[in-house]
Design an enzyme around this catalytic site. Structure first.
Site, mmCIF file in Angstrom:
data_model
loop_
_atom_site.group_PDB
_atom_site.id
_atom_site.type_symbol
_atom_site.label_atom_id
_atom_site.label_comp_id
_atom_site.label_asym_id
_atom_site.label_seq_id
_atom_site.Cartn_x
_atom_site.Cartn_y
_atom_site.Cartn_z
ATOM 1 N N LYS A 44 44.444 -44.566 79.539
ATOM 2 C CA LYS A 44 45.276 -44.297 77.973
ATOM 3 C C LYS A 44 46.656 -43.491 78.571
ATOM 4 C CE LYS A 44 42.982 -40.290 76.424
ATOM 5 N NZ LYS A 44 41.759 -39.855 75.539
ATOM 6 N N TYR A 284 76.355 -25.276 79.824
ATOM 7 C CA TYR A 284 76.517 -25.315 78.433
ATOM 8 C C TYR A 284 76.363 -23.761 78.050
ATOM 9 C CZ TYR A 284 76.264 -30.273 77.890
ATOM 10 O OH TYR A 284 76.595 -31.815 78.064
HETATM 11 C C1 PLP Z 1 40.794 -39.225 76.020
HETATM 12 C C2 PLP Z 1 39.222 -39.748 76.068
HETATM 13 C C3 PLP Z 1 38.501 -39.437 76.871
HETATM 14 C C4 PLP Z 1 38.842 -38.763 78.306
HETATM 15 O O1 PLP Z 1 39.100 -37.448 78.100
HETATM 16 P P1 PLP Z 1 39.375 -36.508 79.372
HETATM 17 O O2 PLP Z 1 39.364 -35.018 78.757
HETATM 18 O O3 PLP Z 1 40.630 -36.688 79.877
HETATM 19 O O4 PLP Z 1 38.369 -36.763 80.277
HETATM 20 C C5 PLP Z 1 36.940 -39.667 76.617
HETATM 21 N N1 PLP Z 1 36.728 -40.461 75.656
HETATM 22 C C6 PLP Z 1 37.443 -40.421 74.445
HETATM 23 C C7 PLP Z 1 37.007 -41.169 73.123
HETATM 24 C C8 PLP Z 1 38.927 -40.192 74.682
HETATM 25 O O5 PLP Z 1 39.655 -40.497 73.707
#
Ligand code: PLP
Length: 392
Positions: A44, A284
């Site tokens: 993501k 600035y």
């Molecule tokens: C973002 C996310 C993860 C991964 O999290 P990290 O801390 O980056 O490993 C896992 N599960 C869900 C549902 C998430 O939204």
């Protein structure tokens, strides 16, 4: 981004992404979780700023075949670069109408409310293709997930539509596994998740995969590691928190070398150099007055590129292997840095914003600590337009 010709240099800075660092991180993580647990690479936020289309092939080279996105648009992007046998899972947002392409593409998705469940059933029926669902249960995160008292109704829907629904997963997400201050809350979440699991199993409902853990949960709570783990930040070479690193430190190999390696480096070059007389204001306003005769260098990276305005008079970059300071305010497209004490600095010389140069290093953590941003935020704010180069 396409450039008019291959040697054109339209960018003001670029990011390097290291394949060998990725390999090393996955090796360490797989070793932590054991070889029987599958890693889903969370991509993501444009793969935490690295670029979905960069990370997917690198991950596939290490054997990863499962990718998690937040939303349908990210899944769509991933679809265009995955291998045939890789799988995509949407953990968050999708519009019900998108199920029309999501289901035929075999993409699985979290279902955490009846509206989506019923929409999935309806679309699956219409298409004559089973919807691959992960039932997300509420265990204490209090954002999404079926409540304990909704399970009977959910079970009815599952029973009535077994030919339209494939139960790919039962899942939940922890509310801050990176900090010991949430210990009790996490323990309660684990307990509630297992209650859901047992309840469904007793009713004869079995899921193909049980998955709950993000990076921090994997590293801090081994009991959360089940059939699959959803690894985000750590695959990119970052500890979920300083606390997690400190708690792991003693267990690391005798040499205590940090096993997680940052993939990303951020580099630019000097745009121009200027002499400034003592007493002159730089940039600035009056936020910086030269305390002596100075030489300053312009670097074409500013807040529109993700170099926070909070770093005005505070940020550091590397030039000639030396740490130099940002002077004056960070503007939209540039910063000015103090190179008075450096010898042999020229227009076009490399400037490292994140990464190594000679014996010096600026890590994302040191960069983000000075702006109160966490790693996650800094990375995902790196604009998609900055070119990314894959290096070995
Ligand atoms: C973002 C996310 C993860 C991964 O999290 P990290 O801390 O980056 O490993 C896992 N599960 C869900 C549902 C998430 O939204």
């Amino acid at each position: 981004m396409t450039t008019p010709n291959p040697s054109a240099k339209l960018h003001t800075s670029y990011l390097e992404i290291s394949k060998s660092a990725y390999r090393q991180n996955i090796k360490f993580l797989q070793n932590q979780i054991g070889k029987n647990t599958r890693i889903s690479a969370v991509i993501k936020g444009n793969a935490y700023g690295h670029g979905i289309d960069n990370i997917v092939p690198i991950a596939e080279e290490t054997g990863i075949r499962h990718f998690s996105t937040f939303s349908a648009d990210e899944a769509y992007q991933a679809l265009n670069c995955i291998k045939k046998d890789s799988h995509i899972m949407i953990m968050g947002m999708l519009h019900n109408v998108d199920l029309e392409w999501i289901i035929p593409k075999g993409i699985s998705f979290f279902v955490f409310e009846f509206d989506r469940m019923l929409a999935a059933v309806k679309m699956a029926k219409k298409l004559g293709i089973k919807a691959k669902v992960h039932i997300e249960v509420e265990t204490g995160f209090h954002r999404t997930g079926f409540e304990w008292n909704e399970k009977e109704f959910l079970l009815d829907i599952i029973h009535q539509n077994s030919e339209h629904i494939e139960l790919v997963g039962l899942c939940t997400h922890y509310a801050g596994a990176e900090s010991i201050s949430n210990y009790v809350r996490i323990q309660n979440q684990i307990k509630r998740y297992l209650e859901f699991k047992d309840w469904f199993n007793e009713k004869g409902i079995h899921f193909q995969t049980y998955h709950t853990a993000c990076s921090a949960a994997c590293l801090n709570y081994p009991e959360t590691v089940m059939d699959m783990v959803r690894i985000g930040i750590s695959q990119y070479g970052f500890w979920p928190s300083q606390e997690t690193y400190m708690s792991k430190f003693k267990q690391l190999a005798p040499n205590k070398i940090n096993p997680l390696k940052r993939l990303i480096s951020w580099k630019s070059s000097i745009m121009s150099i200027k002499e400034v007389e003592m007493g002159s204001f730089v940039g600035y306003g009056n936020s910086f007055m030269a305390p002596r005769n100075m030489r300053i260098a312009m670097v074409p990276v500013g807040y529109s590129h993700g170099f926070s305005r909070m770093l005005s008079n505070l940020g550091k970059v590397l030039i000639n292997g030396k740490m130099v300071s940002v002077v004056g305010t960070v503007t939209m497209n540039s910063i000015t840095v103090d190179i008075t004490d450096l010898q042999n600095v020229h227009k076009g010389d490399e400037v490292v914003i994140i990464g190594n140069q000679k014996q010096s290093v600026i890590t994302v953590a040191s960069f983000s600590e000075s702006t109160q941003q966490v790693n996650y935020e800094l990375l995902t704010r790196l604009p998609q337009e900055i070119p990314r180069k894959i290096v070995s």
